[in-house]
Design an enzyme around this catalytic site. Sequence first.
Site, PDB file in Angstrom:
ATOM      1  N   ARG A 177      35.395  37.262  31.921  1.00  0.00           N
ATOM      2  CA  ARG A 177      35.018  38.507  31.260  1.00  0.00           C
ATOM      3  C   ARG A 177      35.497  38.535  29.818  1.00  0.00           C
ATOM      4  O   ARG A 177      36.403  37.814  29.426  1.00  0.00           O
ATOM      5  CB  ARG A 177      35.605  39.706  32.009  1.00  0.00           C
ATOM      6  CG  ARG A 177      34.792  40.102  33.235  1.00  0.00           C
ATOM      7  CD  ARG A 177      35.366  41.333  33.910  1.00  0.00           C
ATOM      8  NE  ARG A 177      36.713  41.101  34.399  1.00  0.00           N
ATOM      9  CZ  ARG A 177      37.807  41.574  33.836  1.00  0.00           C
ATOM     10  NH1 ARG A 177      37.740  42.332  32.762  1.00  0.00           N
ATOM     11  NH2 ARG A 177      38.985  41.289  34.351  1.00  0.00           N
ATOM     12  N   LYS A 322      31.872  44.406  37.302  1.00  0.00           N
ATOM     13  CA  LYS A 322      32.993  45.172  36.781  1.00  0.00           C
ATOM     14  C   LYS A 322      32.531  46.303  35.854  1.00  0.00           C
ATOM     15  O   LYS A 322      33.203  47.328  35.738  1.00  0.00           O
ATOM     16  CB  LYS A 322      34.009  44.250  36.086  1.00  0.00           C
ATOM     17  CG  LYS A 322      34.936  43.513  37.079  1.00  0.00           C
ATOM     18  CD  LYS A 322      35.630  44.485  37.979  1.00  0.00           C
ATOM     19  CE  LYS A 322      36.920  44.021  38.634  1.00  0.00           C
ATOM     20  NZ  LYS A 322      36.981  42.833  39.396  1.00  0.00           N
ATOM     21  N   SER A 359      43.506  40.504  38.455  1.00  0.00           N
ATOM     22  CA  SER A 359      42.779  39.291  38.777  1.00  0.00           C
ATOM     23  C   SER A 359      43.726  38.143  39.141  1.00  0.00           C
ATOM     24  O   SER A 359      44.708  37.899  38.445  1.00  0.00           O
ATOM     25  CB  SER A 359      41.934  38.895  37.567  1.00  0.00           C
ATOM     26  OG  SER A 359      41.100  37.834  37.909  1.00  0.00           O
ATOM     27  N   LYS A 363      44.077  39.782  45.962  1.00  0.00           N
ATOM     28  CA  LYS A 363      43.334  40.839  46.672  1.00  0.00           C
ATOM     29  C   LYS A 363      42.319  40.237  47.650  1.00  0.00           C
ATOM     30  O   LYS A 363      42.282  40.592  48.822  1.00  0.00           O
ATOM     31  CB  LYS A 363      42.568  41.736  45.675  1.00  0.00           C
ATOM     32  CG  LYS A 363      43.435  42.560  44.756  1.00  0.00           C
ATOM     33  CD  LYS A 363      42.603  43.453  43.845  1.00  0.00           C
ATOM     34  CE  LYS A 363      41.654  42.694  42.927  1.00  0.00           C
ATOM     35  NZ  LYS A 363      42.310  41.754  42.007  1.00  0.00           N
ATOM     36  N   THR A 364      41.500  39.317  47.126  1.00  0.00           N
ATOM     37  CA  THR A 364      40.448  38.729  47.959  1.00  0.00           C
ATOM     38  C   THR A 364      41.061  37.856  49.056  1.00  0.00           C
ATOM     39  O   THR A 364      40.714  37.971  50.233  1.00  0.00           O
ATOM     40  CB  THR A 364      39.474  37.902  47.092  1.00  0.00           C
ATOM     41  OG1 THR A 364      38.925  38.763  46.090  1.00  0.00           O
ATOM     42  CG2 THR A 364      38.348  37.317  47.922  1.00  0.00           C
TER      43      THR A 364
HETATM   44  N1  LIG Z   1      51.279  33.250  47.757  1.00  0.00           N
HETATM   45  C1  LIG Z   1      50.020  33.480  47.423  1.00  0.00           C
HETATM   46  N2  LIG Z   1      49.458  34.675  47.690  1.00  0.00           N
HETATM   47  C2  LIG Z   1      48.174  34.936  47.341  1.00  0.00           C
HETATM   48  N3  LIG Z   1      47.369  34.049  46.716  1.00  0.00           N
HETATM   49  C3  LIG Z   1      47.879  32.830  46.429  1.00  0.00           C
HETATM   50  C4  LIG Z   1      49.201  32.490  46.767  1.00  0.00           C
HETATM   51  N4  LIG Z   1      49.427  31.235  46.357  1.00  0.00           N
HETATM   52  C5  LIG Z   1      48.293  30.789  45.804  1.00  0.00           C
HETATM   53  N5  LIG Z   1      47.329  31.725  45.843  1.00  0.00           N
HETATM   54  C6  LIG Z   1      45.981  31.587  45.267  1.00  0.00           C
HETATM   55  O1  LIG Z   1      45.823  32.576  44.259  1.00  0.00           O
HETATM   56  C7  LIG Z   1      44.481  32.993  44.170  1.00  0.00           C
HETATM   57  C8  LIG Z   1      44.366  34.479  44.360  1.00  0.00           C
HETATM   58  O2  LIG Z   1      43.079  34.846  43.939  1.00  0.00           O
HETATM   59  P1  LIG Z   1      42.233  36.043  44.522  1.00  0.00           P
HETATM   60  O3  LIG Z   1      42.607  36.330  45.935  1.00  0.00           O
HETATM   61  O4  LIG Z   1      40.805  35.754  44.244  1.00  0.00           O
HETATM   62  O5  LIG Z   1      42.748  37.194  43.570  1.00  0.00           O
HETATM   63  P2  LIG Z   1      42.085  38.572  43.210  1.00  0.00           P
HETATM   64  O6  LIG Z   1      41.092  38.869  44.265  1.00  0.00           O
HETATM   65  O7  LIG Z   1      43.231  39.520  43.197  1.00  0.00           O
HETATM   66  O8  LIG Z   1      41.484  38.360  41.855  1.00  0.00           O
HETATM   67  C9  LIG Z   1      43.705  32.243  45.222  1.00  0.00           C
HETATM   68  O9  LIG Z   1      43.127  31.137  44.612  1.00  0.00           O
HETATM   69  C10 LIG Z   1      44.825  31.840  46.209  1.00  0.00           C
HETATM   70  O10 LIG Z   1      44.504  30.673  46.914  1.00  0.00           O
HETATM   71  C1  LIG Z   2      35.709  39.668  38.930  1.00  0.00           C
HETATM   72  C2  LIG Z   2      36.933  39.959  38.660  1.00  0.00           C
HETATM   73  O1  LIG Z   2      37.745  40.339  39.679  1.00  0.00           O
HETATM   74  P1  LIG Z   2      39.028  39.701  40.359  1.00  0.00           P
HETATM   75  O2  LIG Z   2      39.491  38.580  39.527  1.00  0.00           O
HETATM   76  O3  LIG Z   2      39.983  40.855  40.385  1.00  0.00           O
HETATM   77  O4  LIG Z   2      38.604  39.277  41.725  1.00  0.00           O
HETATM   78  C3  LIG Z   2      37.346  39.990  37.275  1.00  0.00           C
HETATM   79  O5  LIG Z   2      38.408  40.526  36.995  1.00  0.00           O
HETATM   80  O6  LIG Z   2      36.571  39.501  36.441  1.00  0.00           O
HETATM   81 CA   LIG Z   3      39.149  42.394  40.577  1.00  0.00          CA
HETATM   82 MN   LIG Z   4      39.065  39.211  43.876  1.00  0.00          MN
END
Ligand SMILES: Nc1ncnc2c1ncn2[C@@H]1O[C@H](COP(=O)(O)OP(=O)(O)O)[C@@H](O)[C@H]1O
Ligand SMILES: C=C(OP(=O)(O)O)C(=O)O
Ligand SMILES: [Ca+2]
Ligand SMILES: [Mn+2]
Length: 659
Positions: A177, A322, A359, A363-364
Amino acid sequence: MAANGNANGEFSFGTGIARNGLTKIQTHKKENGICHDDSAPPVKAQTIDELHSLQKKKSAPTTPIKGTQGAFAPISEEERHQQQLQSISASLASLTRETGPKLVKGDPARKAETPKHVPHHHFTPTFNVSDSALKFTHVLYNLSPGELYEQAIKYEKGSFITSTGALATLSGAKTGRSPRDKRVVRDETTEDDLWWGKGSPNIEMDEHTFLVNRERAVDYLNSLDKVFVNDQFLNWDPENRIKVRIVSARAYHSLFMHNMCIRPTPEELENFGTPDFTIYNAGQFPCNRYTHYMTSSTSIDLNLGRREMVILGTQYAGEMKKGLFSVMHFLMPKRQILSLHSGCNMGKDGDVALFFGLSGTGKTTLSTDHNRYLIGDDEHCWSDNGVSNIEGGCYAKCIDLSREKEPDIWNAIKFGTVLENVVFDEHTREVDYSAKSVTENTRASYPIEYIPNAKIPCVGPHPKNVILLACDAFGVLPPVSKLSLAQTMYHFISGYTALVAGTEEGVKEPQATFSACFGAAFIMLHPTKYAAMLAEKMQKQGATGWLVNTGWSGGRYGSGSRIKLPYTRKIIDAIHSGSLLTANYKRTEVFGLDIPTEVEGVPSEILDPVNTWSDKKAYQDTLLKLGGLFKKNFETFTNYKIGKDNKLTEEILAAGPNF
Ligand SMILES: Nc1ncnc2c1ncn2[C@@H]1O[C@H](COP(=O)(O)OP(=O)(O)O)[C@@H](O)[C@H]1O
Ligand SMILES: C=C(OP(=O)(O)O)C(=O)O
Ligand SMILES: [Ca+2]
Ligand SMILES: [Mn+2]
């Protein structure tokens, strides 16, 4: 609404080759031992064209033919079709010429569908002043994933099918972004309501400049042979559902939004009417640097009064999702509904957890939990009735994705899923998730029902646990702390994390960042407005706040290492089960956080970060440094009252680091 988006067959190859009566050619052994291949019944076609015409079965009409009884005079399919085109033409109208383009539905490559003469469309403009008015723009309306795959592969360089059936694509020069290029029209509608000035994500622009960019985008889109139009919904709460229209130039963008927004049923599409909000995505085309306010060739412009968003100069699809999230952050609080940058899941007993975080904080990853129902991974609403997902899909980071650690996300990467900017083997088309040669911010976008235990419809009761995720690159925040309500508010308003490389342009290394409400880039009102609503809801529902560090342990980024995902999962399990609520706690210095002395499945020594640092002096210095950064960041919020009583405001101010 249960049928929403997961209507059987919507994502299947149902009308494809294999099932459609093309008889398998068999070879039979004849008595003389010679193989003949003409023993099967011949195909029902005289020519190759006819044969190909057999390949595709006519789909059920999206407009069910209704009986003539009923209160309203039924309109014909033809009339409905015309109304739909008229609505799209109005969406694409040039404001300077006061006309919409001439539209025809379907793929321009199918010549037969292009009218040879100007049909008697009653919306045909009465005067035209440009050549573009002489041509037809083909509208590819709510195409299916299969159709979008074909469009992408034929016309968009960099589109490939991976070994698991996902559509690999490139987002172009921008792979994250561009928050510094996001602008909001400042006018009577927004002047008093929105958060402006220092710290605010709402960089202002005037209405006139918005219209200049809108015209630029619309002219670009109208100059094309074809545009993609998606009419979809946001928010699974039926009372607060928003209708969105996305006009874009790429099949990639259309498929991305097909996955990310809520997919209408044929009936819902039939009655779609006028959208509540429209996106014009002309991302391949830059904005004009001579245009007032433009500081680069990228501009993402939001006009809440006109209910429109214009995208120029970036093809990163995340801007659309977003951008709509920002709109919800404006619309929902007006209805006393809190919009949340959080993941959300639910246990078998109906216990709901929210996962806030910036980010890359998890969360995911953490809301996608095989033992729980997934409500959503990123954007939610919390109303008096409980929680609802805003979206119809997930957007997972896939850098270093592994089947073992994240099996549900791994398995969701199949036909229909958009894989952005990944690298794959040129022959086997197997994706190498460790490769960062295009970007570190590789992503997968898939419909939520690709996760086996998705909760459809994506709604749930009031949350029991509110988990704040921080990826602490300093390595001094404990892996888990139990928070008081005031502490939850303090950390919610602070929104600390280390920004992980990639999601925003130009960030190559993790760095400490504070982003109010764990989503300052998307909020529209002052952070304290959302915080007050969260406090009120948590208090009323008796929800518990937690701070979970998914970042570093045993030293800061560079010397320590990231907390192992299986440990974080164990911590989250203990929060969900309620066992962590009754654990023994001790209070940390500086941040005053209550940390458990034991968590099942997690080595006890890592629970207090001081134990994991070999250099205790370095630990103390780093702790004070981070504490100082928190204090400094919070200065901007000290003059705001949060909620109705001053008591909470004072408690929140006292809930930060103390030294
Ligand atoms: N201890 C941990 N807890 C959560 N995620 C972790 C951890 N260690 C490594 N990761 C990695 O960090 C990233 C978290 O990204 P994601 O879940 O997509 O974040 P968000 O959805 O908040 O943007 C993933 O690639 C995950 O595999
Ligand atoms: C798509 C996004 O969400 P996130 O990384 O929180 O999953 C972003 O922040 O661009
Ligand atoms: Ca997000
Ligand atoms: Mn996410």
